[in-house]
Write an enzyme that holds these catalytic residues in place. Structure first.
Site, PDB file in Angstrom:
ATOM      1  N   ALA A 282      69.051  29.147 142.275  1.00 23.85           N
ATOM      2  CA  ALA A 282      68.868  29.271 143.766  1.00 23.85           C
ATOM      3  C   ALA A 282      67.331  29.751 143.652  1.00 23.85           C
ATOM      4  O   ALA A 282      66.716  30.074 142.857  1.00 23.85           O
ATOM      5  CB  ALA A 282      69.671  30.459 144.051  1.00 23.85           C
TER       6      ALA A 282
ATOM      7  N   GLY B  50      72.191  28.755 140.134  1.00 27.28           N
ATOM      8  CA  GLY B  50      72.751  27.992 140.913  1.00 27.28           C
ATOM      9  C   GLY B  50      72.796  26.712 140.516  1.00 27.28           C
ATOM     10  O   GLY B  50      73.770  25.938 141.025  1.00 27.28           O
TER      11      GLY B  50
ATOM     12  N   GLU C 227      75.808  26.543 138.520  1.00 25.87           N
ATOM     13  CA  GLU C 227      76.711  26.628 139.545  1.00 25.87           C
ATOM     14  C   GLU C 227      77.203  25.550 140.301  1.00 25.87           C
ATOM     15  O   GLU C 227      78.426  25.179 140.325  1.00 25.87           O
ATOM     16  CB  GLU C 227      76.682  27.832 140.362  1.00 25.87           C
ATOM     17  CG  GLU C 227      76.662  29.291 139.823  1.00 25.87           C
ATOM     18  CD  GLU C 227      75.892  30.275 140.511  1.00 25.87           C
ATOM     19  OE1 GLU C 227      74.924  30.176 141.120  1.00 25.87           O
ATOM     20  OE2 GLU C 227      76.588  31.588 140.558  1.00 25.87           O
TER      21      GLU C 227
ATOM     22  N   GLU D  91      70.996  35.255 135.960  1.00 29.63           N
ATOM     23  CA  GLU D  91      70.546  36.119 136.961  1.00 29.63           C
ATOM     24  C   GLU D  91      70.298  37.638 136.704  1.00 29.63           C
ATOM     25  O   GLU D  91      69.481  38.315 137.409  1.00 29.63           O
ATOM     26  CB  GLU D  91      71.859  36.309 137.943  1.00 29.63           C
ATOM     27  CG  GLU D  91      71.731  34.687 138.922  1.00 29.63           C
ATOM     28  CD  GLU D  91      72.447  33.641 138.256  1.00 29.63           C
ATOM     29  OE1 GLU D  91      72.923  33.755 137.016  1.00 29.63           O
ATOM     30  OE2 GLU D  91      72.777  32.811 138.913  1.00 29.63           O
TER      31      GLU D  91
HETATM   32  N1  COA Z   1      63.334  29.154 142.351  1.00 30.59           N
HETATM   33  C1  COA Z   1      62.102  29.070 143.004  1.00 30.59           C
HETATM   34  N2  COA Z   1      61.077  28.191 142.404  1.00 30.59           N
HETATM   35  C2  COA Z   1      61.459  27.727 141.048  1.00 30.59           C
HETATM   36  C3  COA Z   1      62.553  28.108 140.470  1.00 30.59           C
HETATM   37  C4  COA Z   1      63.739  28.829 141.063  1.00 30.59           C
HETATM   38  N3  COA Z   1      64.733  29.176 140.606  1.00 30.59           N
HETATM   39  N4  COA Z   1      62.699  27.672 139.074  1.00 30.59           N
HETATM   40  C5  COA Z   1      61.591  26.903 139.137  1.00 30.59           C
HETATM   41  N5  COA Z   1      60.667  27.106 140.208  1.00 30.59           N
HETATM   42  C6  COA Z   1      59.327  26.443 140.527  1.00 30.59           C
HETATM   43  C7  COA Z   1      58.570  27.296 139.857  1.00 30.59           C
HETATM   44  O1  COA Z   1      58.117  28.623 140.427  1.00 30.59           O
HETATM   45  C8  COA Z   1      57.166  26.289 139.640  1.00 30.59           C
HETATM   46  O2  COA Z   1      56.563  26.344 140.971  1.00 30.59           O
HETATM   47  P1  COA Z   1      54.976  26.286 141.102  1.00 30.59           P
HETATM   48  O3  COA Z   1      54.600  25.058 140.250  1.00 30.59           O
HETATM   49  O4  COA Z   1      54.678  26.377 142.482  1.00 30.59           O
HETATM   50  O5  COA Z   1      54.389  27.457 140.298  1.00 30.59           O
HETATM   51  C9  COA Z   1      57.695  24.928 139.510  1.00 30.59           C
HETATM   52  O6  COA Z   1      59.268  25.124 139.879  1.00 30.59           O
HETATM   53  C10 COA Z   1      57.833  24.526 137.896  1.00 30.59           C
HETATM   54  O7  COA Z   1      58.467  25.716 137.327  1.00 30.59           O
HETATM   55  P2  COA Z   1      57.557  26.537 136.307  1.00 30.59           P
HETATM   56  O8  COA Z   1      58.368  27.764 136.062  1.00 30.59           O
HETATM   57  O9  COA Z   1      56.321  26.343 136.295  1.00 30.59           O
HETATM   58  O10 COA Z   1      58.196  25.501 134.889  1.00 30.59           O
HETATM   59  P3  COA Z   1      58.340  25.899 133.337  1.00 30.59           P
HETATM   60  O11 COA Z   1      58.416  24.332 132.587  1.00 30.59           O
HETATM   61  O12 COA Z   1      57.178  26.834 132.798  1.00 30.59           O
HETATM   62  O13 COA Z   1      59.854  26.834 133.369  1.00 30.59           O
HETATM   63  C11 COA Z   1      62.142  27.117 133.963  1.00 30.59           C
HETATM   64  C12 COA Z   1      60.917  25.934 133.649  1.00 30.59           C
HETATM   65  C13 COA Z   1      63.304  26.474 134.361  1.00 30.59           C
HETATM   66  C14 COA Z   1      62.616  27.911 132.561  1.00 30.59           C
HETATM   67  C15 COA Z   1      61.545  28.151 134.813  1.00 30.59           C
HETATM   68  O14 COA Z   1      61.195  27.650 135.982  1.00 30.59           O
HETATM   69  C16 COA Z   1      62.481  29.383 135.195  1.00 30.59           C
HETATM   70  O15 COA Z   1      62.766  30.258 134.379  1.00 30.59           O
HETATM   71  N6  COA Z   1      63.012  29.252 136.388  1.00 30.59           N
HETATM   72  C17 COA Z   1      63.932  30.213 137.090  1.00 30.59           C
HETATM   73  C18 COA Z   1      65.303  29.998 136.563  1.00 30.59           C
HETATM   74  C19 COA Z   1      66.342  31.024 136.900  1.00 30.59           C
HETATM   75  O16 COA Z   1      66.030  32.203 136.519  1.00 30.59           O
HETATM   76  N7  COA Z   1      67.304  30.529 137.745  1.00 30.59           N
HETATM   77  C20 COA Z   1      68.203  31.413 138.282  1.00 30.59           C
HETATM   78  C21 COA Z   1      67.834  31.821 139.622  1.00 30.59           C
HETATM   79  S1  COA Z   1      69.043  32.948 140.296  1.00 30.59           S
END
Ligand code: COA
Length: 258
Positions: A63, A108, A111, A131
């Site tokens: 999400a 999400g 999910e 989360e």
């Molecule tokens: N919500 C909003 N934006 C997200 C996102 C999320 N769940 N997951 C990734 N993004 C965005 C990042 O903010 C980034 O945007 P930017 O380029 O404008 O800064 C872009 O997607 C790329 O992600 P980034 O974090 O730079 O890539 P990464 O390779 O370093 O890491 C992940 C990848 C998936 C490990 C990391 O993005 C992450 O931990 N995401 C959240 C995962 C999470 O906690 N999900 C549960 C949410 S309830």
């Protein structure tokens, strides 16, 4: 512009989450577009859905955290209700669904994959419900579907620890049915879909309904559900075609969805 694109190939519909710049993170608009894409499915001609994510990094990285950061409990409840409603719609959709998980399936994203009937993934896939590391619970069905899929103990371990798992571990725990090199994932999902759509569509739908309903019922009630779905098939033209074809030693018959 929609965050979800749909592409029909024969009787298979490929739905793609298309927000790769945010790793296909699910905000209100993506949920809305997903719901609209489901509205657009032609149940006369489509017999199986394959859901995937655009780009080569993510199915969906969760999400949208930026969208959730400033929510109060009321806004969070509305967001959770909306996500849950769309995912429940996918889970109960009257067609089989396959998630082709092409990278991160976190929060999400995990999910959404669990709302599908079957999950296949690429070797670079990463699953998890992280989360609690953000100060919240899963909110689009994760606390409920993960334990039903992999068992309570494993689900609690993953959700409480926020630990993510790679494709091979996801396979071992039964979270996915198969792991493929990235370029072979969609062909594999389509091949499985092609096998499914060869069968009588009314019977496949009836199996899905019986299994989805029965999983939450006691066995005596579940058997009644099965009798209803089994007997319902006998009102179809395809039951007559399928059985006559067998008795006449005919192979590769076409079902009519009637
Ligand atoms: N919500 C909003 N934006 C997200 C996102 C999320 N769940 N997951 C990734 N993004 C965005 C990042 O903010 C980034 O945007 P930017 O380029 O404008 O800064 C872009 O997607 C790329 O992600 P980034 O974090 O730079 O890539 P990464 O390779 O370093 O890491 C992940 C990848 C998936 C490990 C990391 O993005 C992450 O931990 N995401 C959240 C995962 C999470 O906690 N999900 C549960 C949410 S309830």
């Amino acid at each position: 512009m929609s965050y979800v694109t749909s592409q029909q190939e024969g009787s298979i519909l490929l739905m793609t989450l298309n927000r790769p710049e945010a790793l296909n993170a699910l905000n209100a608009q993506v949920l809305e577009d997903l719901d609209k894409a489901l509205d657009g499915v032609d149940l006369e001609t489509v017999r199986c859905l394959v859901i995937t994510g655009a780009g080569d990094r993510a199915f969906a990285a969760g999400a949208d955290i930026a969208a959730m950061a400033d929510m109060d409990p009321e806004a969070a409840a509305a967001f959770s209700r909306r996500g849950n409603a769309v995912f429940r719609r996918i889970e109960s959709f009257p067609l089989p669904t396959i998630a082709a998980v092409n990278g991160y399936a976190l929060g999400g994203g995990c999910e959404l994959s669990m709302a599908c009937d079957i999950r296949l993934c690429s070797e670079n896939a990463v699953f998890g419900q992280p989360e609690v590391a953000l100060g919240i619970t899963p909110g689009f069905g994760g606390t409920q579907r993960l334990m039903r899929l992999i068992g309570m103990g494993k689900a609690k371990e993953l959700i409480f620890s926020a630990r993510t798992v790679k494709a091979t571990e996801a396979l071992e725990m039964g979270l996915v049915n198969g792991v493929y090199p990235a370029e072979e994932l969609l062909p594999a999902a389509k091949k499985l879909a092609a096998r499914i759509v060869r069968n009588a569509p009314i019977a496949v739908r009836a199996c899905k309904a019986a299994m989805n309903e029965g999983v939450d019922q006691a066995m005596d009630e579940a058997i009644v559900t099965e009798v209803r779905e089994f007997s319902g098939c006998f009102a179809s033209e395809d039951q007559k075609r399928g059985m006559q074809a067998f008795l006449n030693k005919q192979k590769n018959i076409e079902f009519l969805n009637q």
